[in-house]
Write an enzyme that holds these catalytic residues in place. Sequence first.
Site, PDB file in Angstrom:
ATOM      1  N   GLU A  94       0.819  -1.197   0.000  1.00 14.29           N
ATOM      2  CA  GLU A  94       0.000   0.000   0.000  1.00 14.29           C
ATOM      3  C   GLU A  94       0.860   1.257   0.000  1.00 14.29           C
ATOM      4  OE1 GLU A  94      -3.955  -1.709   2.167  1.00 14.29           O
ATOM      5  OE2 GLU A  94      -2.386  -0.978   3.465  1.00 14.29           O
ATOM      6  N   CYS A 107       3.369   8.513   1.202  1.00 11.73           N
ATOM      7  CA  CYS A 107       3.903   7.589   2.196  1.00 11.73           C
ATOM      8  C   CYS A 107       4.164   6.248   1.492  1.00 11.73           C
ATOM      9  CB  CYS A 107       2.860   7.449   3.311  1.00 11.73           C
ATOM     10  SG  CYS A 107       3.377   6.382   4.626  1.00 11.73           S
ATOM     11  N   CYS A 114       6.844  -6.750   7.877  1.00 10.99           N
ATOM     12  CA  CYS A 114       7.982  -6.162   8.582  1.00 10.99           C
ATOM     13  C   CYS A 114       8.513  -7.190   9.568  1.00 10.99           C
ATOM     14  CB  CYS A 114       7.531  -4.905   9.324  1.00 10.99           C
ATOM     15  SG  CYS A 114       8.892  -3.961  10.042  1.00 10.99           S
ATOM     16  N   CYS A 118       6.963  -4.383  16.154  1.00 11.21           N
ATOM     17  CA  CYS A 118       6.608  -3.378  17.149  1.00 11.21           C
ATOM     18  C   CYS A 118       5.183  -3.702  17.600  1.00 11.21           C
ATOM     19  CB  CYS A 118       6.687  -1.973  16.565  1.00 11.21           C
ATOM     20  SG  CYS A 118       8.358  -1.545  16.034  1.00 11.21           S
ATOM     21  N   CYS A 121       1.857  -1.948  16.007  1.00 12.32           N
ATOM     22  CA  CYS A 121       1.811  -1.702  14.558  1.00 12.32           C
ATOM     23  C   CYS A 121       1.166  -2.864  13.807  1.00 12.32           C
ATOM     24  CB  CYS A 121       3.233  -1.473  14.048  1.00 12.32           C
ATOM     25  SG  CYS A 121       3.324  -1.225  12.271  1.00 12.32           S
ATOM     26  N   CYS A 340      -1.379   5.892   9.981  1.00  9.58           N
ATOM     27  CA  CYS A 340      -0.102   5.312  10.432  1.00  9.58           C
ATOM     28  C   CYS A 340      -0.332   3.997  11.143  1.00  9.58           C
ATOM     29  CB  CYS A 340       0.586   6.204  11.453  1.00  9.58           C
ATOM     30  SG  CYS A 340       0.949   7.803  10.857  1.00  9.58           S
TER      31      CYS A 340
HETATM   32  N1  SAH Z   1       9.566   1.040  10.219  1.00  8.97           N
HETATM   33  C1  SAH Z   1       9.586   2.470  10.137  1.00  8.97           C
HETATM   34  C2  SAH Z   1       8.396   3.020   9.358  1.00  8.97           C
HETATM   35  C3  SAH Z   1       7.112   2.656  10.047  1.00  8.97           C
HETATM   36  S1  SAH Z   1       5.629   3.507  10.006  1.00  8.97           S
HETATM   37  C4  SAH Z   1       9.621   3.065  11.510  1.00  8.97           C
HETATM   38  O1  SAH Z   1       9.469   2.318  12.488  1.00  8.97           O
HETATM   39  O2  SAH Z   1       9.841   4.262  11.650  1.00  8.97           O
HETATM   40  C5  SAH Z   1       5.720   5.141  10.448  1.00  8.97           C
HETATM   41  C6  SAH Z   1       5.340   5.496  11.892  1.00  8.97           C
HETATM   42  O3  SAH Z   1       4.036   5.018  12.305  1.00  8.97           O
HETATM   43  C7  SAH Z   1       6.331   4.937  12.881  1.00  8.97           C
HETATM   44  O4  SAH Z   1       6.726   5.943  13.763  1.00  8.97           O
HETATM   45  C8  SAH Z   1       5.512   3.891  13.579  1.00  8.97           C
HETATM   46  O5  SAH Z   1       6.037   3.601  14.837  1.00  8.97           O
HETATM   47  C9  SAH Z   1       4.150   4.527  13.620  1.00  8.97           C
HETATM   48  N2  SAH Z   1       3.078   3.582  13.919  1.00  8.97           N
HETATM   49  C10 SAH Z   1       3.073   2.238  13.738  1.00  8.97           C
HETATM   50  N3  SAH Z   1       1.910   1.709  14.147  1.00  8.97           N
HETATM   51  C11 SAH Z   1       1.150   2.733  14.587  1.00  8.97           C
HETATM   52  C12 SAH Z   1      -0.183   2.802  15.101  1.00  8.97           C
HETATM   53  N4  SAH Z   1      -0.944   1.736  15.227  1.00  8.97           N
HETATM   54  N5  SAH Z   1      -0.646   4.028  15.425  1.00  8.97           N
HETATM   55  C13 SAH Z   1       0.108   5.131  15.277  1.00  8.97           C
HETATM   56  N6  SAH Z   1       1.366   5.108  14.783  1.00  8.97           N
HETATM   57  C14 SAH Z   1       1.876   3.921  14.442  1.00  8.97           C
END
Ligand code: SAH
Length: 366
Positions: A94, A107, A114, A118, A121, A340
């Site tokens: 996406e 984006c 991944c 985390c 996420c 996000c």
């Molecule tokens: N792997 C990269 C890019 C990830 S996405 C990274 O970790 O930076 C971009 C942002 O969205 C990151 O800061 C991630 O931590 C955040 N994110 C992930 N899941 C989320 C959620 N459920 N709600 C809000 N932000 C989230």
Amino acid sequence: MKNAPINLLNFDREALEVLFVEMGEKKFRASQAMKWIYGEQILDINLFTNFSKSLRESLNESCVVEVPELLSEQVSKDGTIKWLLKVDAVNAVETVYIPEKNRGTLCVSSQVGCTLNCTFCATGAQGFNRHLTTAEIIAQVWVAANQLGHTLNERKITNVVMMGMGEPLANYNRVLPALNIMRDDFGFGFANRRVTVSTAGLVPYIDKLNQDADVSLAISLHAPYDDLRNQLVPLNKKYNIKTLLDSCKAFVKNKRKARITIEYTMIDGMNDKPEHAHALCQLLKQIPSKINLIPFNPFPGNQFKQSKPEAIERFKNICMKSGLITTVRKTRGDDIAAACGQLAGDFMDRTRRSSELKKLQLEVVA
Ligand code: SAH
């Protein structure tokens, strides 16, 4: 057996120059080809009219210029657009476009799934399928530009953030050429500071990126203490906060004056108390940075809740008082699961996932 054709989208200008020289051509063919592909958005080698017929024929024998098939386009009520691109028979990724008054941010995803897991996420929860190729990464910009009618003169996309699915620095060798094409005048010509790599903290590759590409950096910090960050971002057990921030310091020093963005997802009762805000400000004293608070976006199967608006406001005020520029990221496109942390691309699962998500969002609203 015939070799698989080379997709020219896999090469940045330097690599394309090598390719053309190996074909007995001049280097400048690389910038000419890029102008057709990214500037004119033409994928048919036969239409590269400043190439001789014989060059076009020999290119056609071994090369293709291909972007993934567009499976769907969803438009949110707030104008956010999400595209689903088929990268192979079983995988899709996406890409999200977020229009604002004075800019348009794209984006971009770097992996299908991944590996970092985390805990807050959706992409992490989905597991890891594979890395995207350079072509599949840069093609997301190509397809978005094409769908939006973005041209070099009429720029609908002004910023690119590697904040889609995946950890870009875990796919470094394929992401780097894509970053080069984004910023190349013969590519998409985005200014360096308008291309941002977001990372959960893969320290050795932050250091490498620092040497290799003059781009902006965003760090997904989410916690000011190691024990809390270990729970949210398991990668912290390998590269703790101090190691990560040391590497950030070196990055800013090298880039002179560029600020690092610190992303901080606000999760109710987890990391959103005043003590967390104070500790965060203390940590960031030494680093030219700005804080971006991201209200947690829920997804199916996850227990976390979004911080209360008052908690977010209180946290923001503490950071601002200590002199740090602090913004709250507006939740965009959540009605199409484009916010996000909600991206989950794999289209085999699509129907089930989105219906589950709708259910959950209704619960949250209620
Ligand atoms: N792997 C990269 C890019 C990830 S996405 C990274 O970790 O930076 C971009 C942002 O969205 C990151 O800061 C991630 O931590 C955040 N994110 C992930 N899941 C989320 C959620 N459920 N709600 C809000 N932000 C989230």
